[in-house]
Design a protein around this motif. Sequence first.
Motif, PDB file in Angstrom:
ATOM      1  N   VAL A  53      23.188 -13.726   8.400  1.00  0.00           N
ATOM      2  CA  VAL A  53      23.929 -14.400   9.112  1.00  0.00           C
ATOM      3  C   VAL A  53      24.354 -13.789  10.401  1.00  0.00           C
ATOM      4  CG1 VAL A  53      26.600 -14.957   9.409  1.00  0.00           C
ATOM      5  CG2 VAL A  53      25.598 -15.460   7.063  1.00  0.00           C
ATOM      6  N   CYS A  54      23.921 -14.628  11.503  1.00  0.00           N
ATOM      7  CA  CYS A  54      23.994 -14.123  12.742  1.00  0.00           C
ATOM      8  C   CYS A  54      25.275 -13.458  13.424  1.00  0.00           C
ATOM      9  CB  CYS A  54      23.435 -15.293  13.967  1.00  0.00           C
ATOM     10  SG  CYS A  54      23.498 -14.891  15.359  1.00  0.00           S
ATOM     11  N   GLY A  55      25.453 -12.422  13.730  1.00  0.00           N
ATOM     12  CA  GLY A  55      26.563 -11.800  14.341  1.00  0.00           C
ATOM     13  C   GLY A  55      27.157 -12.667  15.744  1.00  0.00           C
ATOM     14  N   VAL A  56      26.303 -13.184  16.241  1.00  0.00           N
ATOM     15  CA  VAL A  56      26.684 -13.892  17.493  1.00  0.00           C
ATOM     16  C   VAL A  56      27.098 -15.218  17.466  1.00  0.00           C
ATOM     17  CG1 VAL A  56      25.702 -14.401  19.925  1.00  0.00           C
ATOM     18  CG2 VAL A  56      24.918 -12.511  18.802  1.00  0.00           C
ATOM     19  N   CYS A  57      26.206 -16.082  16.774  1.00  0.00           N
ATOM     20  CA  CYS A  57      26.872 -17.358  16.254  1.00  0.00           C
ATOM     21  C   CYS A  57      27.282 -17.607  15.203  1.00  0.00           C
ATOM     22  CB  CYS A  57      25.739 -18.554  16.845  1.00  0.00           C
ATOM     23  SG  CYS A  57      24.207 -18.344  15.640  1.00  0.00           S
ATOM     24  N   GLY A  58      27.296 -16.787  14.355  1.00  0.00           N
ATOM     25  CA  GLY A  58      28.233 -16.916  12.963  1.00  0.00           C
ATOM     26  C   GLY A  58      27.669 -17.791  12.002  1.00  0.00           C
TER      27      GLY A  58
ATOM     28  N   PHE B 165      15.960 -11.269  16.498  1.00  0.00           N
ATOM     29  CA  PHE B 165      16.638 -12.149  17.363  1.00  0.00           C
ATOM     30  C   PHE B 165      16.911 -13.555  16.384  1.00  0.00           C
ATOM     31  CE2 PHE B 165      13.728 -15.862  18.356  1.00  0.00           C
ATOM     32  CZ  PHE B 165      12.502 -15.296  18.016  1.00  0.00           C
ATOM     33  N   CYS B 166      18.128 -14.136  16.530  1.00  0.00           N
ATOM     34  CA  CYS B 166      18.473 -15.325  15.836  1.00  0.00           C
ATOM     35  C   CYS B 166      17.769 -16.475  16.277  1.00  0.00           C
ATOM     36  CB  CYS B 166      20.160 -15.484  16.062  1.00  0.00           C
ATOM     37  SG  CYS B 166      20.652 -16.899  15.719  1.00  0.00           S
ATOM     38  N   LYS B 167      17.164 -17.197  15.335  1.00  0.00           N
ATOM     39  CA  LYS B 167      16.360 -18.421  15.713  1.00  0.00           C
ATOM     40  C   LYS B 167      17.432 -19.528  15.840  1.00  0.00           C
ATOM     41  CE  LYS B 167      12.055 -17.146  13.872  1.00  0.00           C
ATOM     42  NZ  LYS B 167      10.802 -17.408  12.775  1.00  0.00           N
ATOM     43  N   LYS B 168      18.673 -19.398  15.788  1.00  0.00           N
ATOM     44  CA  LYS B 168      19.685 -20.463  16.126  1.00  0.00           C
ATOM     45  C   LYS B 168      19.964 -20.448  17.504  1.00  0.00           C
ATOM     46  CE  LYS B 168      20.849 -23.040  12.146  1.00  0.00           C
ATOM     47  NZ  LYS B 168      21.155 -22.492  10.846  1.00  0.00           N
ATOM     48  N   CYS B 169      20.630 -19.117  17.735  1.00  0.00           N
ATOM     49  CA  CYS B 169      21.094 -19.223  19.352  1.00  0.00           C
ATOM     50  C   CYS B 169      20.361 -18.369  20.000  1.00  0.00           C
ATOM     51  CB  CYS B 169      22.550 -18.652  19.041  1.00  0.00           C
ATOM     52  SG  CYS B 169      22.590 -16.768  18.318  1.00  0.00           S
ATOM     53  N   ASN B 170      19.259 -17.665  19.588  1.00  0.00           N
ATOM     54  CA  ASN B 170      18.193 -17.079  20.413  1.00  0.00           C
ATOM     55  C   ASN B 170      18.691 -15.680  20.911  1.00  0.00           C
ATOM     56  OD1 ASN B 170      15.525 -17.317  20.782  1.00  0.00           O
ATOM     57  ND2 ASN B 170      15.599 -17.854  23.147  1.00  0.00           N
TER      58      ASN B 170
HETATM   59 ZN   LIG Z   1      22.928 -16.659  16.084  1.00  0.00          ZN
END
Ligand SMILES: [Zn+2]
Length: 110
Positions: free
Chosen positions: A75-80, A101-106
């Motif tokens: 679970v991304c700490g930035v976009c959750g 890096f998160c592939k959802k929010c980059n």
């Molecule tokens: Zn993210």
Amino acid sequence: MKSFRVRKNDKVMVCTGKDVGKIGKILRILKKKNAVIVEKLNMAKRHTKKNQYSNNESGIVEKEMPIDVSNVMVVCGVCGKPTRVGYRYVESGGEKKKVRFCKKCNEAME
Ligand SMILES: [Zn+2]
């Protein structure tokens, strides 16, 4: 060999089993088993016996059981959001550094 994309203290979501959709923190990584121990998830009840070396009462304790790493998503700490983790290289101070890096929010996940 598959790279290990999770780290201790990462938040992960369980993708299968009785705890599907639940989110917990990684307490331990079991590299040989390709599994992780996630806080308060995949609990199994264990019967314990009172013994002379501990003050614990006999009874049932719940303990986290390993979850296969392929069955959790970070679970991304930035976009959750539960996401796939990618790697990229960034240069800082003339040094190339591998970052996740998160592939959802980059956004970089460190
Ligand atoms: Zn993210």
